[in-house]
Structure formats: structure tokens, C-alpha cells
Design a protein around this motif. Structure first.
Motif, mmCIF file in Angstrom:
data_model
loop_
_atom_site.group_PDB
_atom_site.id
_atom_site.type_symbol
_atom_site.label_atom_id
_atom_site.label_comp_id
_atom_site.label_asym_id
_atom_site.label_seq_id
_atom_site.Cartn_x
_atom_site.Cartn_y
_atom_site.Cartn_z
ATOM 1 N N GLY A 453 -32.440 62.526 -1.635
ATOM 2 C CA GLY A 453 -31.002 63.515 -1.064
ATOM 3 C C GLY A 453 -30.181 61.676 -0.461
ATOM 4 O O GLY A 453 -28.952 62.881 -0.640
ATOM 5 N N VAL A 454 -30.637 61.303 -0.514
ATOM 6 C CA VAL A 454 -29.508 60.029 -0.309
ATOM 7 C C VAL A 454 -28.484 59.937 -1.858
ATOM 8 O O VAL A 454 -28.937 59.730 -2.618
ATOM 9 C CB VAL A 454 -29.911 58.553 -0.058
ATOM 10 C CG1 VAL A 454 -29.129 57.831 0.179
ATOM 11 C CG2 VAL A 454 -30.671 59.020 1.726
ATOM 12 N N ARG A 455 -27.291 59.861 -1.330
ATOM 13 C CA ARG A 455 -26.283 59.305 -2.277
ATOM 14 C C ARG A 455 -26.283 57.714 -2.985
ATOM 15 O O ARG A 455 -26.035 57.346 -2.220
ATOM 16 C CB ARG A 455 -24.720 60.079 -2.321
ATOM 17 C CG ARG A 455 -23.647 59.146 -3.664
ATOM 18 C CD ARG A 455 -22.751 60.366 -3.096
ATOM 19 N NE ARG A 455 -21.782 59.446 -3.879
ATOM 20 C CZ ARG A 455 -20.316 60.214 -4.187
ATOM 21 N NH1 ARG A 455 -19.842 61.259 -3.372
ATOM 22 N NH2 ARG A 455 -19.566 59.291 -5.009
ATOM 23 N N LEU A 456 -26.577 56.464 -4.120
ATOM 24 C CA LEU A 456 -26.706 56.215 -4.592
ATOM 25 C C LEU A 456 -25.641 55.812 -4.383
ATOM 26 O O LEU A 456 -24.496 54.507 -5.021
ATOM 27 C CB LEU A 456 -27.903 56.138 -5.435
ATOM 28 C CG LEU A 456 -29.065 56.079 -5.109
ATOM 29 C CD1 LEU A 456 -30.225 55.725 -5.814
ATOM 30 C CD2 LEU A 456 -30.120 55.432 -3.562
ATOM 31 N N ALA A 457 -24.866 56.520 -5.988
ATOM 32 C CA ALA A 457 -23.125 56.215 -7.107
ATOM 33 C C ALA A 457 -22.913 56.623 -7.423
ATOM 34 O O ALA A 457 -23.404 57.946 -7.480
ATOM 35 C CB ALA A 457 -24.288 54.861 -7.650
ATOM 36 N N ARG A 458 -21.669 56.605 -7.377
ATOM 37 C CA ARG A 458 -21.050 57.388 -8.562
ATOM 38 C C ARG A 458 -20.620 56.977 -9.660
ATOM 39 O O ARG A 458 -19.475 55.742 -9.700
ATOM 40 C CB ARG A 458 -19.714 58.151 -8.737
ATOM 41 C CG ARG A 458 -18.904 59.492 -9.383
ATOM 42 C CD ARG A 458 -17.563 59.684 -8.280
ATOM 43 N NE ARG A 458 -17.205 58.564 -8.260
ATOM 44 C CZ ARG A 458 -15.717 58.381 -7.837
ATOM 45 N NH1 ARG A 458 -15.096 59.652 -7.080
ATOM 46 N NH2 ARG A 458 -15.286 57.434 -7.575
#
Length: 508
Positions: A453-458
């Protein structure tokens, strides 16, 4: 020619003076004491106006009932303006209080001078103007903050490589072949499916066999066959033969836009004219196999492991399992309370997961030929737009409730991770090797998360690159050197991205 009487003229002048005096007070007074005096004056003026109007009834040629209605209406209008004025005073005091707090904290605000100026005559115009300035100031400040730490990382790790343009309507789904030659397939609402050269962006083949929107496309695991689902209530299996063109040098499109990463723009910037599709690519018009059993739109279809059976999902609330060789219906998977939205098969086991608008997704187990078990999972509060398997023992589900949940097949009572976003999530994709989840959103963004659930990039989106409308689907292809992630949407285009996964994971 009728002449106005002296009494009537004097009364009219006195009334005009009162109105002018009342209007000037309304535009300038700001304190509580002045507001109370204004209310008294308005009430007194209203009473004298009504008396004066009553005295003039004999001079008017209007019927008595009409005159009474007019007096009532004008009284209501005056009361409405009085309420608006009082609301404006309250708003001004709140603004002054907020400005005082900001000043005490040593901060400045661009809209602070608004509370010191004269109040506008029209309350709606004043409040809308203030609201617009607040939004502009907030958006400008947050854009600077976001761009300061994302401009250097986002473009370096996630780069737009190729755009695949040729469909005449939105693209619902895309997929990459699992056999050589490796090509990209797209399914569009313009009733066609297209195969593209990943390296050059050229259309290689167009399938024209459906009579409705083509809602999904999946490729056979070992043969050059495609499976498409359509709004014409059928699913088609068709063969293809393509020849790849000579690759061309890839231009670095990330260097063509020096503007901020978070620049937003309206859909009006996009040309609304018809996009001319590729006219020189060959086409296929007849399916090898047509699967007919559904009574509604077939929204998705997929191959079971081995490629001898396929499963379809429909708006008739059922999923059907077919034998490819005989085209016969093997099982009808019923139980959902509302329309199905997606179906997916496990890459190595005879497992099927179907998602629905009834806020659930179901796991169907065909590993034992004598027992076909089903498990129902209620982890979302809105439509489940997709649920997909990973290579391991996980299922990832996305929903219109703006969440994505990761489940363990061995214990699916509760999710092991929950991702909360700011927009509805459409058809998601999970990379095979690194298990990175690509989330396509209704708000035109594509975000990358890991399984915890960790955001890596957009993915970068500016006024010159990225999707301009809702992003419908994402698909990974980690074996491709130039593009290892694809996305498509209602802006009629598919986009190939190069994601530096090694650098992405190092920054986590």
C-alpha cells in the motif's frame, strides 16, 4: 396629457430619497451598530412605503388584487436583499478573523485585502469572486510545493515513450500479446479492436467483426488468437497475423515539456473533431469462433490457463465458461445481484474472479472437476471495477469507492493492505516480477503502489503529455525494453510508458 398632482410628486420624491439613502448605507456600513440601525431604517422605510403605496392605490389603474400581489413581491425581494447583506457582514468578520490568525503566525495571504475593501452590491458576485481567489491562491501554492520534490524524480523514473492514436472513440481495455511477435491490442467503443507496433506506434491490424462497443481484449497464451468481448452480447475469438515494421528512434518526450508536472487543463483544449484512423492497415472482419449465450452486454472475457476454455462476464449478472474448440457453454456462473464489471483468470491455476456493481467480487474454483466452489468477498462499499490475480497467492481489487485492497488467497477474511485514493479506480494491473500495482483513475491520473500500500510514483501528466480524460485500464509488459507499462482512456489514445523499476524501488 395627464398632469401629476403635487401630493403624488412630493411623495415620489420622498420615496426616492429614502431608497437612495438606504442604498448608500447598504454599500458602506460594516459595523454591528450600523447593521442594527439599517435594519430599523429598512423596516420603517418598508412600513412607510406600504402606507404610501396604499394611498396611491386610488391613482393607479391596476386591479386591487394585482397591486396587492406586487406589494407582497417587492416586500419579499427587499427581505431577501436584507438577508444577503447580513450574510455578507458575517463572512467579512470571518475573513478578518482568519487574516488576524495568519498575521499572528507571521504568514501573509494574497486575498487579505479583500476584507478591507468596500462590500460589493451583489452578494453572490462578491462571494464567488472571493472563492475563486482563494482557490487560485491555494492551487498555486500547493503546485509549487508538489513540483519542488516531484519534478526531478517523477520524470526520471516514469517517462512517456509512445502514443497510439487512431481510434475514433474511447478505449476501454488494452493487453499485450504473450507470444512473438509482441504487439499491443486495444479495445474501443468505436466497435473496433486494433493491434499496434509497440516500438513505432503504427497500427498493424484492425478487427471489425463486432456490431457494438468492444469492451475488452485478451490474447491466447500460446497461439496468435485474440478474445474480445462486446456490447453486441457476444464474445469473439479471431486469429491474427502481423509483421512488425522497422523500429524508429524513440524521442524523449519528457524533455519537450518544461512546464510544471502538476499543470492542469480543461478538456476544451482537446480537439473535438474526429480522429482519422489508420486507413492503410489490414483488417479482419470474421471471427473464428463466436460465443453466444448472454442476454446483455459482455463487459469482459479472459482465457483460462492452457487456453482451452474462456470465461465471459456480462451485464446479465452471469459469467459463462465456454469450451473454445466446441463453442459450447460449460458452466453458467450465477450469484451476483447486479451487473458484472470484470473477470480475470489466474495465470497458473484454474481460478476465476468476477467483480460486480453489487460491491462484491467472487472467487470461482475449477481446480477439482467434480466440485466448483465459490467464495464471496464484501470488502468494498461501491462498484468493484476490477479484481485481478498476482503470480503468487494474492488478489487485488479496485472500486469506485476510491480504494484498492490486497487480499491473501489463503486467508481472505480481511485485506492485508488498503490503498485509499482521491478518485474512482478502474481496471488495474499488477506487474509479474515486482508486484507493482498500476491504478488508472477517473481523474486522468495513473498512480503506482506496492503490495503493502505504499505509493511509489504518479505518472507525469502535463498540458502536453498524459491522458486528457478518464483512464480506463493499465497493463504491464515488463519484458519490453522500450515500454513496460501501458494505459488507455477516453481521450481515444493508448500511451506506452517506460518505468525505471529499479530506481522506483530504491526511492521507496
Amino acid at each position: 396629457m395627464p398632469v401629476e398632482s403635487g401630493n403624488s410628486a412630493a411623495a415620489r420624491q420622498a420615496k426616492q430619497k429614502r431608497k437612495s439613502h438606504s442604498l448608500s448605507i447598504r454599500r458602506t456600513n460594516s459595523t454591528e451598530q450600523e447593521r442594527s440601525g439599517l435594519q430599523r431604517e429598512m423596516l420603517e422605510g418598508q412600513s412607510s412605503d406600504n402606507l404610501e403605496s396604499f394611498m396611491r392605490m386610488e391613482d393607479s389603474k391596476l386591479p386591487l388584487s394585482l397591486r396587492s400581489n406586487l406589494l407582497d413581491l417587492f416586500s419579499q425581494i427587499e427581505r431577501e436583499f436584507e438577508n444577503l447583506y447580513i450574510e455578507n457582514l458575517e463572512l467579512r468578520r470571518e475573513i478578518e478573523t482568519l487574516n488576524d490568525r495568519l498575521a499572528a503566525d507571521g504568514q501573509t495571504f494574497e486575498g487579505a485585502d479583500l476584507a478591507k475593501g468596500a462590500l460589493k452590491t451583489k452578494a453572490s458576485h462578491s462571494t464567488s469572486q472571493l472563492s475563486q481567489k482563494l482557490k487560485t491562491t491555494y492551487k498555486a501554492s500547493t503546485s509549487k510545493i508538489v513540483s519542488s520534490f516531484k519534478a526531478t524524480t517523477s520524470r526520471a523514473i516514469c517517462q512517456l515513450v509512445r502514443e497510439y492514436v487512431g481510434h475514433r472513440d474511447g478505449i476501454w481495455d488494452l493487453s499485450v500479446t504473450r507470444t512473438q511477435p509482441v504487439v499491443l491490442g486495444t479495445a474501443s467503443a468505436d466497435h473496433t479492436a486494433m493491434l499496434w507496433s509497440i516500438e513505432t506506434g503504427k497500427c498493424l491490424l484492425k478487427y471489425l467483426g463486432h456490431q457494438g462497443s468492444v469492451n475488452s481484449i485478451k490474447f491466447h497464451p500460446t497461439e496468435q488468437m485474440a478474445l474480445t468481448a462486446s456490447g453486441d452480447q457476444t464474445a469473439h475469438i479471431w486469429r491474427y497475423m502481423v509483421q512488425l515494421p522497422t523500429p524508429q528512434p524513440v524521442a524523449d518526450m519528457s524533455q519537450q515539456t518544461p512546464c510544471e508536472d502538476d499543470v492542469d487543463f480543461s478538456d476544451k483544449d482537446e480537439a473535438d473533431g474526429e480522429v482519422e484512423g489508420p486507413n492503410d492497415c489490414p483488417s479482419v472482419r470474421v471471427a473464428t469462433t463466436t460465443l453466444r449465450s448472454h442476454q446483455g452486454v459482455v463487459i469482459a472475457a479472459d482465457w483460462l490457463v492452457g487456453g482451452k476454455q474462456v470465461v465471459t462476464a456480462s451485464w446479465d449478472r452471469a459469467a459463462n465458461l465456454y469450451d473454445v474448440e466446441t463453442s459450447e457453454l460449460v458452466h453458467s456462473l450465477t450469484g451476483h445481484d447486479q451487473e458484472l464489471t470484470h473477470c480475470c483468470t489466474h495465470p497458473t491455476q484454474r481460478l476465476v474472479v468476477t467483480s460486480s456493481r453489487d460491491t462484491t467480487f467472487r472467487l470461482w474454483d475449477f481446480r477439482d472437476p467434480s466440485i466448483h466452489s465459490v467464495n464471496v468477498f464484501q470488502g468494498h462499499t461501491d462498484t468493484v471495477t476490477s479484481a485481478v490475480f498476482t503470480v503468487g497467492d494474492n488478489v487485488v481489487s479496485g472500486s469506485d469507492d476510491r480504494t484498492v485492497k490486497v487480499w491473501d488467497l489463503k486467508n481472505m477474511r480481511s485485506p492485508i493492505a488498503t490503498i485509499r485514493t482521491d478518485s474512482a479506480v478502474n481496471r488495474i494491473s499488477v506487474s509479474v516480477n515486482q508486484k507493482i500495482i498500476a491504478l488508472p483513475h477517473d481523474n486522468r491520473q495513473v498512480r503506482l503502489f506496492d503490495m503493502s500500500g505504499v505509493r511509489l510514483a504518479r505518472l507525469p501528466r502535463t498540458n502536453r503529455q498524459g491522458h486528457r480524460r478518464m483512464v480506463c485500464c493499465s497493463a504491464w509488459c515488463e519484458d519490453n525494453a522500450s515500454c513496460n507499462l501501458f494505459s488507455c482512456g477516453f481521450d481515444r489514445q493508448a500511451i506506452g510508458w517506460n518505468i525505471n523499476i529499479t530506481a522506483l524501488l530504491q526511492e521507496k
